[in-house]
Motif scaffolding. Structure first.
Motif, PDB file in Angstrom:
ATOM      1  N   CYS A  56       0.822  -1.208   0.000  1.00  0.00           N
ATOM      2  CA  CYS A  56       0.000   0.000   0.000  1.00  0.00           C
ATOM      3  C   CYS A  56       0.865   1.271   0.000  1.00  0.00           C
ATOM      4  O   CYS A  56       0.350   2.366  -0.211  1.00  0.00           O
ATOM      5  N   CYS A  90      -4.688  -7.590   2.603  1.00  0.00           N
ATOM      6  CA  CYS A  90      -3.312  -7.097   2.599  1.00  0.00           C
ATOM      7  C   CYS A  90      -2.796  -6.974   4.016  1.00  0.00           C
ATOM      8  O   CYS A  90      -3.493  -6.515   4.913  1.00  0.00           O
ATOM      9  N   CYS A 133       0.587  -5.729   4.348  1.00  0.00           N
ATOM     10  CA  CYS A 133       1.909  -5.275   3.874  1.00  0.00           C
ATOM     11  C   CYS A 133       2.704  -4.589   4.969  1.00  0.00           C
ATOM     12  O   CYS A 133       3.911  -4.424   4.845  1.00  0.00           O
ATOM     13  N   CYS A 190      -1.707   0.964   5.311  1.00  0.00           N
ATOM     14  CA  CYS A 190      -2.224  -0.282   4.727  1.00  0.00           C
ATOM     15  C   CYS A 190      -3.748  -0.249   4.702  1.00  0.00           C
ATOM     16  O   CYS A 190      -4.395   0.068   5.696  1.00  0.00           O
ATOM     17  N   ARG A 191      -4.316  -0.597   3.527  1.00  0.00           N
ATOM     18  CA  ARG A 191      -5.770  -0.538   3.363  1.00  0.00           C
ATOM     19  C   ARG A 191      -6.456  -1.827   3.829  1.00  0.00           C
ATOM     20  O   ARG A 191      -7.672  -1.947   3.751  1.00  0.00           O
TER      21      ARG A 191
HETATM   22 ZN   LIG Z   1      -1.290  -3.018   2.615  1.00  0.00          ZN
END
Ligand SMILES: [Zn+2]
Length: 158
Positions: free
Chosen positions: A76, A118, A120, A125-126
């Motif tokens: 992200c 996700c 990440c 981060c979404r």
């Molecule tokens: Zn992410």
């Protein structure tokens, strides 16, 4: 292009910088077998592709990526982006050993129903990554400024 290394990550495999890479450098060509949306959907339904795998380069054009391009992961807050449809390039300076990632949302058209969890680790981060329309606008503006928003996506976001 710079040296790259495919290695294990928490989620599978990823691609790492084998040397320092300067901002703007072409890292890899995202090339492979070209497919239409329909062919892509059929391949996913038949279990021949995972839904995260097809790489979109146009409204109706996808690529089944060759390796190592296949192994670039999403982040992200990525250090790389896509320009001219199929060029992965450095959005900033990348140090040897860093994993090279791009934002998958920048290559998923706004009417594609796709999502991926996700983890990440980025501050922004979404958690669930979806198509380009769900990419925060500050994020899209940053990619657009860097030339990392493919034309077919930029058109859809206007
Ligand atoms: Zn992410």
């Amino acid at each position: 292009v710079p040296k790259l290394k495919v290695a294990k990550t928490n989620t599978g495999k990823g691609v790492f910088a084998g040397e320092d890479i300067k901002e703007g450098t072409l890292i890899a060509m995202m090339s492979g077998l070209r497919m239409t949306s329909r062919q892509t959907e059929e391949a996913i339904e038949a279990g021949e592709m995972r839904s995260d795998d097809p790489f979109q380069i146009g409204e109706n054009t996808f690529v089944e990526l060759d390796k190592p391009a296949y192994y670039f992961n999403h982040c992200c807050e990525p250090n790389a982006g896509i320009r001219k449809g199929q060029e992965l390039f450095a959005l900033r300076n990348i140090k040897k050993g860093e994993e090279i990632c791009f934002d998958y949302s920048t290559t998923v058209c706004t009417h594609c129903e796709w999502e991926m969890r996700c983890a990440c680790g980025a501050k922004t981060c979404r958690k669930v990554v979806k198509n380009a329309a769900t990419c925060p606008s500050a994020c899209c503006q940053y990619y657009a400024k860097k030339g990392a928003l493919p034309k077919f996506i930029a058109r859809e976001l206007e």
